[in-house]
Design a protein around this motif. Sequence first.
Motif, PDB file in Angstrom:
ATOM      1  N   LYS A 308      -2.512  15.911  -7.213  1.00 23.03           N
ATOM      2  CA  LYS A 308      -2.059  17.242  -7.613  1.00 23.03           C
ATOM      3  C   LYS A 308      -1.244  17.891  -6.505  1.00 23.03           C
ATOM      4  N   GLU A 309      -1.684  17.723  -5.277  1.00 18.67           N
ATOM      5  CA  GLU A 309      -0.968  18.319  -4.138  1.00 18.67           C
ATOM      6  C   GLU A 309       0.340  17.591  -3.872  1.00 18.67           C
ATOM      7  N   TRP A 310       0.306  16.262  -3.921  1.00 23.97           N
ATOM      8  CA  TRP A 310       1.520  15.498  -3.653  1.00 23.97           C
ATOM      9  C   TRP A 310       2.568  15.715  -4.742  1.00 23.97           C
ATOM     10  N   GLY A 311       2.138  16.007  -5.947  1.00 24.41           N
ATOM     11  CA  GLY A 311       3.069  16.211  -7.048  1.00 24.41           C
ATOM     12  C   GLY A 311       3.396  17.665  -7.306  1.00 24.41           C
ATOM     13  N   ASP A 312       3.097  18.524  -6.341  1.00 26.52           N
ATOM     14  CA  ASP A 312       3.297  19.959  -6.547  1.00 26.52           C
ATOM     15  C   ASP A 312       4.769  20.295  -6.804  1.00 26.52           C
ATOM     16  N   LYS A 313       5.675  19.648  -6.079  1.00 20.66           N
ATOM     17  CA  LYS A 313       7.107  19.937  -6.224  1.00 20.66           C
ATOM     18  C   LYS A 313       7.814  18.885  -7.073  1.00 20.66           C
ATOM     19  N   GLN A 314       7.370  17.653  -6.957  1.00 21.79           N
ATOM     20  CA  GLN A 314       7.980  16.565  -7.734  1.00 21.79           C
ATOM     21  C   GLN A 314       6.869  15.619  -8.170  1.00 21.79           C
ATOM     22  N   PRO A 315       6.785  15.309  -9.461  1.00 23.50           N
ATOM     23  CA  PRO A 315       5.687  14.466  -9.955  1.00 23.50           C
ATOM     24  C   PRO A 315       5.604  13.142  -9.206  1.00 23.50           C
ATOM     25  N   VAL A 316       4.373  12.716  -8.943  1.00 26.05           N
ATOM     26  CA  VAL A 316       4.145  11.435  -8.285  1.00 26.05           C
ATOM     27  C   VAL A 316       3.180  10.640  -9.152  1.00 26.05           C
ATOM     28  N   SER A 317       3.435   9.355  -9.312  1.00 21.55           N
ATOM     29  CA  SER A 317       2.615   8.510 -10.173  1.00 21.55           C
ATOM     30  C   SER A 317       1.544   7.805  -9.349  1.00 21.55           C
ATOM     31  N   TYR A 318       0.516   7.298 -10.041  1.00 23.68           N
ATOM     32  CA  TYR A 318      -0.513   6.519  -9.363  1.00 23.68           C
ATOM     33  C   TYR A 318       0.083   5.244  -8.776  1.00 23.68           C
ATOM     34  N   GLU A 319       1.071   4.679  -9.462  1.00 26.23           N
ATOM     35  CA  GLU A 319       1.717   3.464  -8.949  1.00 26.23           C
ATOM     36  C   GLU A 319       2.410   3.741  -7.612  1.00 26.23           C
ATOM     37  N   GLU A 320       3.035   4.918  -7.498  1.00 27.07           N
ATOM     38  CA  GLU A 320       3.692   5.277  -6.241  1.00 27.07           C
ATOM     39  C   GLU A 320       2.670   5.495  -5.125  1.00 27.07           C
ATOM     40  N   ILE A 321       1.519   6.058  -5.476  1.00 28.69           N
ATOM     41  CA  ILE A 321       0.467   6.269  -4.479  1.00 28.69           C
ATOM     42  C   ILE A 321      -0.048   4.932  -3.968  1.00 28.69           C
ATOM     43  N   VAL A 322      -0.301   3.997  -4.878  1.00 29.73           N
ATOM     44  CA  VAL A 322      -0.786   2.676  -4.486  1.00 29.73           C
ATOM     45  C   VAL A 322       0.251   1.954  -3.625  1.00 29.73           C
ATOM     46  N   ALA A 323       1.515   2.036  -4.012  1.00 26.04           N
ATOM     47  CA  ALA A 323       2.583   1.383  -3.240  1.00 26.04           C
ATOM     48  C   ALA A 323       2.659   1.942  -1.824  1.00 26.04           C
ATOM     49  N   ALA A 324       2.523   3.270  -1.704  1.00 30.38           N
ATOM     50  CA  ALA A 324       2.576   3.900  -0.377  1.00 30.38           C
ATOM     51  C   ALA A 324       1.375   3.475   0.468  1.00 30.38           C
ATOM     52  N   ALA A 325       0.207   3.377  -0.157  1.00 27.47           N
ATOM     53  CA  ALA A 325      -0.986   2.949   0.570  1.00 27.47           C
ATOM     54  C   ALA A 325      -0.844   1.517   1.058  1.00 27.47           C
ATOM     55  N   LYS A 326      -0.259   0.681   0.210  1.00 26.87           N
ATOM     56  CA  LYS A 326      -0.105  -0.730   0.545  1.00 26.87           C
ATOM     57  C   LYS A 326       0.799  -0.916   1.756  1.00 26.87           C
ATOM     58  N   GLN A 327       1.776  -0.028   1.913  1.00 24.12           N
ATOM     59  CA  GLN A 327       2.741  -0.137   3.014  1.00 24.12           C
ATOM     60  C   GLN A 327       2.235   0.500   4.309  1.00 24.12           C
ATOM     61  N   SER A 328       1.122   1.227   4.248  1.00 22.16           N
ATOM     62  CA  SER A 328       0.599   1.914   5.427  1.00 22.16           C
ATOM     63  C   SER A 328      -0.278   0.985   6.254  1.00 22.16           C
ATOM     64  N   ALA A 329      -0.393   1.295   7.517  1.00 19.86           N
ATOM     65  CA  ALA A 329      -1.183   0.468   8.440  1.00 19.86           C
ATOM     66  C   ALA A 329      -2.657   0.494   8.038  1.00 19.86           C
ATOM     67  N   PRO A 330      -3.336  -0.661   8.117  1.00 17.17           N
ATOM     68  CA  PRO A 330      -4.745  -0.717   7.700  1.00 17.17           C
ATOM     69  C   PRO A 330      -5.697  -0.211   8.773  1.00 17.17           C
ATOM     70  N   PHE A 331      -6.880   0.193   8.304  1.00 13.63           N
ATOM     71  CA  PHE A 331      -8.038   0.479   9.157  1.00 13.63           C
ATOM     72  C   PHE A 331      -7.757   1.523  10.242  1.00 13.63           C
ATOM     73  N   GLN A 332      -7.040   2.559   9.889  1.00 17.52           N
ATOM     74  CA  GLN A 332      -6.730   3.619  10.850  1.00 17.52           C
ATOM     75  C   GLN A 332      -7.804   4.707  10.890  1.00 17.52           C
ATOM     76  N   CYS A 333      -8.407   5.011   9.734  1.00 19.50           N
ATOM     77  CA  CYS A 333      -9.403   6.077   9.669  1.00 19.50           C
ATOM     78  C   CYS A 333     -10.207   5.934   8.385  1.00 19.50           C
ATOM     79  N   PHE A 334     -11.410   6.515   8.386  1.00 17.35           N
ATOM     80  CA  PHE A 334     -12.321   6.396   7.250  1.00 17.35           C
ATOM     81  C   PHE A 334     -13.022   7.724   6.995  1.00 17.35           C
ATOM     82  N   ILE A 335     -13.497   7.885   5.760  1.00 20.32           N
ATOM     83  CA  ILE A 335     -14.302   9.041   5.393  1.00 20.32           C
ATOM     84  C   ILE A 335     -15.542   8.561   4.648  1.00 20.32           C
ATOM     85  N   ASN A 336     -16.535   9.423   4.563  1.00 21.98           N
ATOM     86  CA  ASN A 336     -17.643   9.196   3.642  1.00 21.98           C
ATOM     87  C   ASN A 336     -17.254   9.857   2.330  1.00 21.98           C
TER      88      ASN A 336
END
Length: 488
Positions: A308-336
């Motif tokens: 909802k926040e990422w698509g506030d100005k321009q719609p973003v799809s789940y596919e775009e979110i997954v693609a962006a995650a895939k391109q990001s560096a692994p194991f940088q930070c974690f949450i519970n």
Amino acid sequence: MSFLAIDLGASSGRAMLGTIQNDRLELREISRFPNPIIEVNGRLYWDLFHLYNQVIGALQEVKSHRLHVTSLGIDTWGVDFVCFGKDGEPLRMPYSYRDPRTFDAPERFFTRISKEKVYQKTGIQIMNFNTLFQLDTLRSEDSSIYPVIDKILFMPDALSYLLTGKMVTEYTIASTSQMLNPYTKQFDKSFLQALQLNDNYFGMQVFPGYKIGNISSSVQRLTGLQDLSVIAVAGHDTASAVLATPAKDENFAYLSSGTWSLMGIESKEPVINDETFTLNFTNEGGADGSIRLLKNICGMWLIEQCKKEWGDKQPVSYEEIVAAAKQSAPFQCFINPDSPCFAAPGSMTTTIQAYCKETNQHIPQTMGEIARCIYESLAFRYKQVLANLQQLATFPIDTLHIIGGGAQNKLLNSFTANAIGKPVIAGPSEATAIGNILLQAKAAGIVNDKQEIRQIVRNSINIDTFEPEDTTLWNSHYSDYLSVYREI
């Protein structure tokens, strides 16, 4: 024969038509619609009449396309309910379980009945929004409607009542309330007494497959349909979904992946002991009378709120979110994922960043970094819960079946297989609707039992299998996750 499933999730709903022929099920989407939480003066509600109107719209679509439907069944998320007066009218729109008024409710209730006794009598995971605590909050706040409540119906039962005029309490949805004894399958009288209620405040208890009644004359007039039966399916969406797991044997765990992730196993009997109490596991009713021993885990809610926040100005799809995650560096930070700070934050992205800052980690900035943090943390949380389940199970867990909408997220499925070190079988994504439909088919006498239901599911869908890879690497970072995991 064809059956209509009304499947209502905590963010959207759908009407699905299922036709069974030659031991195969064909699905057809009739409609899909949002189910928004409505905020009024700081309180969060569900719009009961919006949902009812969507059901009517789906039935009108059935009529306009001249489709023959034998029956319909309704399933929803758990715990929430509608209060009705003596005239049969709803007294107020139902509160959403995400309403903040119950944040301290369990502690208030435990001053009268201890936490240990509540769990021992129900085997239900202690969560602030459970029906028991919602009702006790209404009572303690001197709610204007509480003294005039005549009947309390859980969400699927309330919608079935609006369609038929018949009030019932379906077993699987009632089992989420933290008021039902899993051994007797009846409401615990000491809890009802503490709430100043009794059994008469609820509809007649029924089990999946019970015919509630036919649609009322009003619904017939609105839709042009006649003699359509309404069946009490497994009213809790997870119970319907688990029934549709395409498992070939009993040596599996399931993960019903949607707004919530529910990970569990099927058990013939309730499992209530000191270990399940400490781990805060839940014993909910299964569609076939079994017990679903599971853990509620915050799931796609994290991504949904960020989207909802990422698509506030321009719609973003789940596919775009997954693609962006895939391109990001692994194991940088974690949450519970289950930390209370993520339950209803003003800004999910800011809250995730604050969590990482407070735990002295890399602070994710981009959409890809935040999404990767969420997906990796969920995979490690699944590993954590699966290890606890294996301790409780009387059989080896060889496979994890992921069902529900989250089964379509191939990146998360792959992460999960890598984290748990076991094969992940993904699908069906519409497991809840399928389970709903096949329970109606069982009520109609064309399906016999759970084994036959699961065979039909296997005959009807394509599933994806994800074998674990890089398990040594994932295991090495699991300790990093645990070091910043904060117990609730």
